[in-house]
Design a protein around this motif. Structure first.
Motif, PDB file in Angstrom:
ATOM      1  N   PRO A  36      -2.027   7.033   6.067  1.00 17.60           N
ATOM      2  CA  PRO A  36      -2.816   7.395   4.680  1.00 17.60           C
ATOM      3  C   PRO A  36      -4.384   7.955   5.181  1.00 17.60           C
ATOM      4  O   PRO A  36      -4.865   7.647   6.192  1.00 17.60           O
ATOM      5  N   ARG A  37      -4.617   8.733   4.026  1.00 15.39           N
ATOM      6  CA  ARG A  37      -6.048   9.161   4.176  1.00 15.39           C
ATOM      7  C   ARG A  37      -6.991   8.297   4.176  1.00 15.39           C
ATOM      8  O   ARG A  37      -8.030   8.197   4.844  1.00 15.39           O
ATOM      9  N   ARG A  59     -11.252   6.407   9.025  1.00  7.68           N
ATOM     10  CA  ARG A  59     -10.650   6.123   7.974  1.00  7.68           C
ATOM     11  C   ARG A  59     -10.716   4.806   7.158  1.00  7.68           C
ATOM     12  O   ARG A  59     -10.117   4.551   5.742  1.00  7.68           O
ATOM     13  N   ALA A  60     -10.891   3.787   7.980  1.00  8.02           N
ATOM     14  CA  ALA A  60     -10.747   2.497   7.465  1.00  8.02           C
ATOM     15  C   ALA A  60     -12.155   1.733   7.300  1.00  8.02           C
ATOM     16  O   ALA A  60     -13.283   2.423   7.438  1.00  8.02           O
ATOM     17  N   ARG A  61     -11.764   0.711   6.296  1.00  7.66           N
ATOM     18  CA  ARG A  61     -13.128  -0.023   5.930  1.00  7.66           C
ATOM     19  C   ARG A  61     -13.360  -0.937   7.240  1.00  7.66           C
ATOM     20  O   ARG A  61     -14.515  -1.273   7.612  1.00  7.66           O
ATOM     21  N   SER A  62     -12.370  -1.422   8.054  1.00  2.74           N
ATOM     22  CA  SER A  62     -12.837  -2.065   9.407  1.00  2.74           C
ATOM     23  C   SER A  62     -11.491  -2.049  10.140  1.00  2.74           C
ATOM     24  O   SER A  62     -10.532  -1.892   9.864  1.00  2.74           O
ATOM     25  N   VAL A  63     -12.019  -2.120  11.501  1.00  2.89           N
ATOM     26  CA  VAL A  63     -10.734  -1.934  12.507  1.00  2.89           C
ATOM     27  C   VAL A  63     -11.111  -3.114  13.440  1.00  2.89           C
ATOM     28  O   VAL A  63     -12.009  -3.277  13.805  1.00  2.89           O
ATOM     29  N   PRO A  98      -5.897 -11.201  15.646  1.00  2.00           N
ATOM     30  CA  PRO A  98      -6.391 -11.672  14.818  1.00  2.00           C
ATOM     31  C   PRO A  98      -5.598 -11.687  13.395  1.00  2.00           C
ATOM     32  O   PRO A  98      -4.715 -11.113  13.345  1.00  2.00           O
ATOM     33  N   PRO A  99      -5.881 -12.680  12.587  1.00  2.00           N
ATOM     34  CA  PRO A  99      -5.204 -12.772  11.344  1.00  2.00           C
ATOM     35  C   PRO A  99      -5.222 -11.677  10.485  1.00  2.00           C
ATOM     36  O   PRO A  99      -6.309 -11.183  10.244  1.00  2.00           O
ATOM     37  N   GLY A 100      -4.420 -11.300   9.848  1.00  2.00           N
ATOM     38  CA  GLY A 100      -4.247 -10.158   8.661  1.00  2.00           C
ATOM     39  C   GLY A 100      -4.376 -10.757   7.379  1.00  2.00           C
ATOM     40  O   GLY A 100      -5.327 -11.890   7.221  1.00  2.00           O
ATOM     41  N   PRO A 101      -4.205 -10.184   6.370  1.00  2.00           N
ATOM     42  CA  PRO A 101      -3.114  -8.947   6.270  1.00  2.00           C
ATOM     43  C   PRO A 101      -4.057  -7.552   6.818  1.00  2.00           C
ATOM     44  O   PRO A 101      -5.093  -7.640   6.548  1.00  2.00           O
ATOM     45  N   TYR A 102      -2.980  -6.774   7.428  1.00  2.00           N
ATOM     46  CA  TYR A 102      -3.709  -5.354   7.748  1.00  2.00           C
ATOM     47  C   TYR A 102      -2.729  -4.298   7.242  1.00  2.00           C
ATOM     48  O   TYR A 102      -1.751  -4.220   6.881  1.00  2.00           O
ATOM     49  N   ASP A 103      -3.389  -3.297   6.779  1.00  2.00           N
ATOM     50  CA  ASP A 103      -3.169  -2.130   6.053  1.00  2.00           C
ATOM     51  C   ASP A 103      -2.350  -1.215   7.015  1.00  2.00           C
ATOM     52  O   ASP A 103      -1.428  -0.611   6.715  1.00  2.00           O
ATOM     53  N   VAL A 104      -2.894  -1.375   8.240  1.00  2.00           N
ATOM     54  CA  VAL A 104      -2.326  -0.376   9.282  1.00  2.00           C
ATOM     55  C   VAL A 104      -2.627  -1.205  10.502  1.00  2.00           C
ATOM     56  O   VAL A 104      -3.511  -1.961  10.909  1.00  2.00           O
ATOM     57  N   ILE A 105      -1.241  -1.023  11.402  1.00  2.00           N
ATOM     58  CA  ILE A 105      -1.163  -1.713  12.799  1.00  2.00           C
ATOM     59  C   ILE A 105      -0.686  -0.508  13.531  1.00  2.00           C
ATOM     60  O   ILE A 105       0.385  -0.089  13.429  1.00  2.00           O
ATOM     61  N   THR A 106      -1.505  -0.486  14.799  1.00  2.00           N
ATOM     62  CA  THR A 106      -1.175   0.617  15.799  1.00  2.00           C
ATOM     63  C   THR A 106      -0.969  -0.140  17.192  1.00  2.00           C
ATOM     64  O   THR A 106      -1.601  -1.012  17.369  1.00  2.00           O
ATOM     65  N   CYS A 107      -0.047   0.496  17.771  1.00  2.00           N
ATOM     66  CA  CYS A 107       0.075   0.001  19.137  1.00  2.00           C
ATOM     67  C   CYS A 107       0.806   0.959  20.053  1.00  2.00           C
ATOM     68  O   CYS A 107       1.676   1.604  19.933  1.00  2.00           O
ATOM     69  N   PRO A 129       1.578  -5.956   2.482  1.00  2.00           N
ATOM     70  CA  PRO A 129       2.680  -5.242   1.400  1.00  2.00           C
ATOM     71  C   PRO A 129       2.272  -3.819   1.247  1.00  2.00           C
ATOM     72  O   PRO A 129       0.915  -3.616   0.820  1.00  2.00           O
ATOM     73  N   GLY A 130       2.972  -2.977   1.568  1.00  2.00           N
ATOM     74  CA  GLY A 130       2.678  -1.581   1.576  1.00  2.00           C
ATOM     75  C   GLY A 130       2.290  -0.739   2.864  1.00  2.00           C
ATOM     76  O   GLY A 130       1.770  -0.007   2.810  1.00  2.00           O
ATOM     77  N   GLY A 131       1.836  -1.725   3.906  1.00  2.00           N
ATOM     78  CA  GLY A 131       1.331  -1.204   4.959  1.00  2.00           C
ATOM     79  C   GLY A 131       1.973  -0.529   5.822  1.00  2.00           C
ATOM     80  O   GLY A 131       3.443  -0.360   5.822  1.00  2.00           O
ATOM     81  N   THR A 132       1.625   0.147   6.991  1.00  2.00           N
ATOM     82  CA  THR A 132       2.155   0.711   7.831  1.00  2.00           C
ATOM     83  C   THR A 132       2.012   0.357   9.526  1.00  2.00           C
ATOM     84  O   THR A 132       0.969   0.025   9.841  1.00  2.00           O
ATOM     85  N   LEU A 133       3.126   0.558  10.184  1.00  2.00           N
ATOM     86  CA  LEU A 133       3.087  -0.007  11.401  1.00  2.00           C
ATOM     87  C   LEU A 133       3.374   1.279  12.364  1.00  2.00           C
ATOM     88  O   LEU A 133       4.647   1.799  12.104  1.00  2.00           O
ATOM     89  N   VAL A 134       2.676   1.569  13.287  1.00  2.00           N
ATOM     90  CA  VAL A 134       3.054   2.831  14.138  1.00  2.00           C
ATOM     91  C   VAL A 134       3.025   2.523  15.441  1.00  2.00           C
ATOM     92  O   VAL A 134       1.736   1.789  16.035  1.00  2.00           O
ATOM     93  N   VAL A 135       3.844   2.517  16.343  1.00  2.00           N
ATOM     94  CA  VAL A 135       3.975   2.269  17.703  1.00  2.00           C
ATOM     95  C   VAL A 135       4.071   3.550  18.612  1.00  2.00           C
ATOM     96  O   VAL A 135       4.995   4.508  18.203  1.00  2.00           O
TER      97      VAL A 135
END
Length: 223
Positions: A36-37, A59-63, A98-107, A129-135
């Motif tokens: 997402p944007r 794009r994120a509030r925090s990473v 680190p504990p979530g929840p995360y809106d985005v997880i990348t690896c 919920p509604g989050g995106t995982l990208v590997v």
């Protein structure tokens, strides 16, 4: 990875040693197009020197950025502006996530270093919920289609090295100095095991000895 035999392979190795370019960073723009944007919290697993984490921070509030190699993480911290909302942690996934929840997880180029199924289960558990995982990952070549992608990648790899480096010899990027390990799972095994944990996951073989995996938690609930 399948290489041409003999002197051709040696010549290619010499060429790329003098003109390296980062195959993983090549997919960062694709990752950003997939996401997402704007989003809230993001986690980058196997962050290396933090190139992707810093891009996500736009794009994120925090990473949160996690990597098992302390020297690499220290390099990432040094490269990250103090105002960037990126927090680095030294630790091995999946236990040190680190504990979530995360809106985005990348690896990126890290999953083959980790216990595959356990890591995907943990990523899913920490995804909102509604989050995106990208590997973006590495797979062991096993089929004719795998070998065809590799054959096509060889001349394209040379072309990309010339374009990205302007034909010049350049030092090896810091992001390419992290420890490496050859993959053991084939693309078919990856797709099969991932589907068991992440129903509806999209796994695709890519050029430059990579595959991509994308999953969105559209269930609206945990479990």
């Amino acid at each position: 990875m399948t290489k041409p035999p003999g002197r051709i392979a040696e010549a290619l190795d010499t060429f790329h040693a003098a003109r390296p370019w980062d195959h993983n960073a090549h997919y960062h723009r694709w990752i950003l197009r997939t996401l997402p944007r704007r989003f809230g919290r993001a986690l980058d697993v196997g962050c290396g020197t933090g190139d992707l984490a810093r891009a996500l921070a736009g794009r994120a509030r925090s990473v949160d950025a996690l990597d098992a190699d302390a020297a690499t993480v220290a390099r990432g911290r040094a490269l990250t502006p103090p105002t960037a909302p990126v927090t680095y942690t030294v630790g091995a996934a999946p236990d040190a996530l680190p504990p979530g929840p995360y809106d985005v997880i990348t690896c990126v180029a890290a999953l083959h270093h980790l216990p595959f199924t356990e890591s995907l289960e943990r990523f899913r558990a920490e995804l909102a919920p509604g989050g995106t995982l990208v590997v973006v990952g590495l797979a062991r070549s096993a089929t004719r289609r795998d070998r065809l992608r590799e054959v096509v990648s060889v001349p394209l790899n040379v072309l990309m090295a010339l374009v990205k480096n302007g034909g010049r010899q350049v030092p090896r990027p810091a992001a390419m100095t992290a420890p490496v390990r050859p993959p053991t799972m084939t693309l078919a095994e990856i797709a099969h095991e991932a589907e068991l944990v992440l129903p509806g996951v999209r796994v695709r073989g890519r050029l430059f000895w990579r595959y991509t995996l994308v999953w969105r938690d559209d269930s609206g609930r945990r479990g």
